[in-house]
Design a protein around this motif. Structure first.
Motif, PDB file in Angstrom:
ATOM      1  N   LEU A  77      -3.741  -9.277  -0.647  1.00  0.00           N
ATOM      2  CA  LEU A  77      -3.123  -7.997  -1.010  1.00  0.00           C
ATOM      3  C   LEU A  77      -2.504  -8.014  -2.400  1.00  0.00           C
ATOM      4  CD1 LEU A  77      -1.367  -6.972   2.331  1.00  0.00           C
ATOM      5  CD2 LEU A  77      -3.573  -6.224   1.448  1.00  0.00           C
ATOM      6  N   ARG A  78      -2.047  -9.179  -2.849  1.00  0.00           N
ATOM      7  CA  ARG A  78      -1.398  -9.273  -4.163  1.00  0.00           C
ATOM      8  C   ARG A  78      -2.335  -8.847  -5.288  1.00  0.00           C
ATOM      9  NH1 ARG A  78       1.003 -14.558  -2.629  1.00  0.00           N
ATOM     10  NH2 ARG A  78      -0.682 -15.458  -3.860  1.00  0.00           N
ATOM     11  N   GLN A  79      -3.629  -8.882  -5.031  1.00  0.00           N
ATOM     12  CA  GLN A  79      -4.602  -8.510  -6.059  1.00  0.00           C
ATOM     13  C   GLN A  79      -4.817  -6.999  -6.153  1.00  0.00           C
ATOM     14  OE1 GLN A  79      -5.518 -11.123  -7.926  1.00  0.00           O
ATOM     15  NE2 GLN A  79      -4.227 -12.246  -6.496  1.00  0.00           N
ATOM     16  N   LEU A  80      -4.287  -6.240  -5.201  1.00  0.00           N
ATOM     17  CA  LEU A  80      -4.527  -4.797  -5.178  1.00  0.00           C
ATOM     18  C   LEU A  80      -3.763  -4.097  -6.304  1.00  0.00           C
ATOM     19  CD1 LEU A  80      -4.466  -4.098  -1.337  1.00  0.00           C
ATOM     20  CD2 LEU A  80      -6.415  -4.640  -2.815  1.00  0.00           C
ATOM     21  N   GLN A  81      -4.467  -3.237  -7.018  1.00  0.00           N
ATOM     22  CA  GLN A  81      -3.911  -2.552  -8.178  1.00  0.00           C
ATOM     23  C   GLN A  81      -3.743  -1.060  -7.883  1.00  0.00           C
ATOM     24  OE1 GLN A  81      -3.016  -4.175 -11.127  1.00  0.00           O
ATOM     25  NE2 GLN A  81      -3.349  -5.953  -9.801  1.00  0.00           N
ATOM     26  N   ALA A  82      -2.606  -0.707  -7.318  1.00  0.00           N
ATOM     27  CA  ALA A  82      -2.320   0.696  -7.016  1.00  0.00           C
ATOM     28  C   ALA A  82      -0.813   0.856  -6.864  1.00  0.00           C
ATOM     29  CB  ALA A  82      -3.030   1.126  -5.736  1.00  0.00           C
ATOM     30  N   LEU A  83      -0.364   2.070  -6.889  1.00  0.00           N
ATOM     31  CA  LEU A  83       1.004   2.445  -6.544  1.00  0.00           C
ATOM     32  C   LEU A  83       0.906   3.499  -5.458  1.00  0.00           C
ATOM     33  CD1 LEU A  83       2.615   2.907 -10.077  1.00  0.00           C
ATOM     34  CD2 LEU A  83       3.120   1.095  -8.449  1.00  0.00           C
ATOM     35  N   LEU A  84       1.871   3.521  -4.563  1.00  0.00           N
ATOM     36  CA  LEU A  84       1.894   4.526  -3.502  1.00  0.00           C
ATOM     37  C   LEU A  84       3.208   5.280  -3.528  1.00  0.00           C
ATOM     38  CD1 LEU A  84       0.587   2.566  -0.359  1.00  0.00           C
ATOM     39  CD2 LEU A  84      -0.733   3.958  -1.946  1.00  0.00           C
ATOM     40  N   ILE A  85       3.140   6.552  -3.194  1.00  0.00           N
ATOM     41  CA  ILE A  85       4.321   7.333  -2.834  1.00  0.00           C
ATOM     42  C   ILE A  85       4.091   7.772  -1.403  1.00  0.00           C
ATOM     43  CG2 ILE A  85       5.584   9.486  -3.141  1.00  0.00           C
ATOM     44  CD1 ILE A  85       5.288   9.248  -6.085  1.00  0.00           C
ATOM     45  N   VAL A  86       5.061   7.491  -0.542  1.00  0.00           N
ATOM     46  CA  VAL A  86       4.974   7.885   0.863  1.00  0.00           C
ATOM     47  C   VAL A  86       6.190   8.734   1.199  1.00  0.00           C
ATOM     48  CG1 VAL A  86       3.569   5.885   1.506  1.00  0.00           C
ATOM     49  CG2 VAL A  86       6.059   5.732   1.672  1.00  0.00           C
ATOM     50  N   ALA A  87       5.994   9.724   2.056  1.00  0.00           N
ATOM     51  CA  ALA A  87       7.096  10.641   2.351  1.00  0.00           C
ATOM     52  C   ALA A  87       6.924  11.285   3.716  1.00  0.00           C
ATOM     53  CB  ALA A  87       7.159  11.738   1.285  1.00  0.00           C
ATOM     54  N   ASP A  88       8.057  11.580   4.332  1.00  0.00           N
ATOM     55  CA  ASP A  88       8.057  12.474   5.479  1.00  0.00           C
ATOM     56  C   ASP A  88       8.838  13.711   5.041  1.00  0.00           C
ATOM     57  OD1 ASP A  88      10.805  11.808   5.722  1.00  0.00           O
ATOM     58  OD2 ASP A  88      10.487  10.548   7.493  1.00  0.00           O
ATOM     59  N   ALA A  89       9.235  14.555   5.952  1.00  0.00           N
ATOM     60  CA  ALA A  89       9.902  15.805   5.573  1.00  0.00           C
ATOM     61  C   ALA A  89      11.304  15.586   5.000  1.00  0.00           C
ATOM     62  CB  ALA A  89       9.973  16.742   6.775  1.00  0.00           C
ATOM     63  N   LYS A  90      11.866  14.375   5.149  1.00  0.00           N
ATOM     64  CA  LYS A  90      13.244  14.149   4.728  1.00  0.00           C
ATOM     65  C   LYS A  90      13.447  13.062   3.683  1.00  0.00           C
ATOM     66  CE  LYS A  90      14.955  15.686   9.151  1.00  0.00           C
ATOM     67  NZ  LYS A  90      15.575  15.341  10.401  1.00  0.00           N
ATOM     68  N   GLN A  91      12.494  12.130   3.567  1.00  0.00           N
ATOM     69  CA  GLN A  91      12.695  11.029   2.630  1.00  0.00           C
ATOM     70  C   GLN A  91      11.389  10.637   1.961  1.00  0.00           C
ATOM     71  OE1 GLN A  91      14.221   7.617   4.753  1.00  0.00           O
ATOM     72  NE2 GLN A  91      12.839   7.930   6.457  1.00  0.00           N
ATOM     73  N   MET A  92      11.522   9.886   0.861  1.00  0.00           N
ATOM     74  CA  MET A  92      10.372   9.500   0.064  1.00  0.00           C
ATOM     75  C   MET A  92      10.609   8.101  -0.494  1.00  0.00           C
ATOM     76  SD  MET A  92       9.211  11.198  -3.581  1.00  0.00           S
ATOM     77  CE  MET A  92       9.286  12.845  -2.938  1.00  0.00           C
ATOM     78  N   PHE A  93       9.515   7.326  -0.613  1.00  0.00           N
ATOM     79  CA  PHE A  93       9.595   5.991  -1.195  1.00  0.00           C
ATOM     80  C   PHE A  93       8.416   5.773  -2.130  1.00  0.00           C
ATOM     81  CE2 PHE A  93      11.595   5.662   2.969  1.00  0.00           C
ATOM     82  CZ  PHE A  93      12.826   5.088   2.636  1.00  0.00           C
ATOM     83  N   LEU A  94       8.674   5.069  -3.219  1.00  0.00           N
ATOM     84  CA  LEU A  94       7.633   4.606  -4.117  1.00  0.00           C
ATOM     85  C   LEU A  94       7.436   3.129  -3.828  1.00  0.00           C
ATOM     86  CD1 LEU A  94       7.210   5.434  -7.788  1.00  0.00           C
ATOM     87  CD2 LEU A  94       7.079   3.067  -7.071  1.00  0.00           C
ATOM     88  N   LEU A  95       6.183   2.705  -3.621  1.00  0.00           N
ATOM     89  CA  LEU A  95       5.865   1.321  -3.266  1.00  0.00           C
ATOM     90  C   LEU A  95       4.947   0.703  -4.308  1.00  0.00           C
ATOM     91  CD1 LEU A  95       4.877   1.950   0.460  1.00  0.00           C
ATOM     92  CD2 LEU A  95       7.129   1.400  -0.432  1.00  0.00           C
ATOM     93  N   SER A  96       5.228  -0.577  -4.618  1.00  0.00           N
ATOM     94  CA  SER A  96       4.367  -1.295  -5.553  1.00  0.00           C
ATOM     95  C   SER A  96       4.050  -2.682  -5.020  1.00  0.00           C
ATOM     96  CB  SER A  96       5.034  -1.419  -6.922  1.00  0.00           C
ATOM     97  OG  SER A  96       5.973  -2.484  -6.918  1.00  0.00           O
ATOM     98  N   GLY A  97       3.061  -3.315  -5.623  1.00  0.00           N
ATOM     99  CA  GLY A  97       2.674  -4.661  -5.250  1.00  0.00           C
ATOM    100  C   GLY A  97       3.668  -5.721  -5.684  1.00  0.00           C
ATOM    101  N   ASP A  98       4.661  -5.335  -6.468  1.00  0.00           N
ATOM    102  CA  ASP A  98       5.717  -6.263  -6.868  1.00  0.00           C
ATOM    103  C   ASP A  98       6.809  -6.355  -5.813  1.00  0.00           C
ATOM    104  OD1 ASP A  98       4.494  -6.824  -9.305  1.00  0.00           O
ATOM    105  OD2 ASP A  98       5.504  -5.164 -10.311  1.00  0.00           O
ATOM    106  N   GLY A  99       6.631  -5.626  -4.716  1.00  0.00           N
ATOM    107  CA  GLY A  99       7.629  -5.627  -3.656  1.00  0.00           C
ATOM    108  C   GLY A  99       8.632  -4.500  -3.778  1.00  0.00           C
ATOM    109  N   ASP A 100       8.398  -3.582  -4.718  1.00  0.00           N
ATOM    110  CA  ASP A 100       9.319  -2.456  -4.890  1.00  0.00           C
ATOM    111  C   ASP A 100       9.207  -1.470  -3.742  1.00  0.00           C
ATOM    112  OD1 ASP A 100      10.242  -3.279  -7.456  1.00  0.00           O
ATOM    113  OD2 ASP A 100       8.423  -2.447  -8.347  1.00  0.00           O
TER     114      ASP A 100
END
Length: 174
Positions: A77-100
């Motif tokens: 998985l460490r080789q994957l090159q993408a960023l994600l934003i995930v959200a439900d109706a109340k909260q949101m998170f930005l996720l990265s391969g650096d563990g953010d």
């Protein structure tokens, strides 16, 4: 919660696709997930994130943290090159391969001090969309959807790696 993504996919300086769908509805349509970066890598992450949602009963925060831990520690998985934003109706998170796992700061109404929304962006046109959305939130009575639509249009007019083929998904608070 409103999430938007343009449809442009580039390879170097060449536009390869104009109408990509970079947002997915997950966990019985209660979660939105969007990506920037490698399409194949993002699809792998969507699948893994959806399994985390199933494992943790739709708990967005816990699922985001567990995906980020795996993303950072599992060699493949460490080789994957993408960023994600995930959200439900109340909260949101930005996720990265650096563990953010970053939960964006709340935007407050300048008059009342009440939370007026959350903004996070990823991708080439993200900074342009963020600036436009922030200005619109502070200076107009537009709805969240209208702000997202307008800020994406502005970003596409400025950023050569963005286009106006926009997908918009919305979740209503239950």
């Amino acid at each position: 919660m409103v999430m938007a993504a343009d449809g442009q996919v580039t390879l170097g300086s060449t536009v390869m696709k104009h109408s990509a769908k970079k947002i997915r509805r997950l966990y019985n349509d209660k979660i939105l997930a969007g990506f920037a970066g490698s399409t194949a890598d993002a699809f792998s992450l969507f699948t893994r994130f959806e399994s985390k949602l199933e494992q943790y009963g739709g708990n967005l925060g816990r699922s985001a943290v567990e995906l980020a831990k795996d993303w950072r520690t599992v060699k493949l998985l460490r080789q994957l090159q993408a960023l994600l934003i995930v959200a439900d109706a109340k909260q949101m998170f930005l996720l990265s391969g650096d563990g953010d796992v970053i939960e964006p700061d709340a935007v407050r109404d300048s008059q009342t001090g009440e939370v007026d929304g959350l903004i996070a962006t990823i991708g080439s046109g993200g900074s342009f969309a963020l600036a436009a959305a922030t200005a619109l939130m502070e200076n107009t009575p537009m709805s969240a959807r209208e702000i997202v639509e307008r800020s994406m249009k502005i970003a596409a007019e400025i950023c050569i790696y963005s286009n106006q083929s926009v997908t918009i998904e919305e979740l209503k608070a239950e």
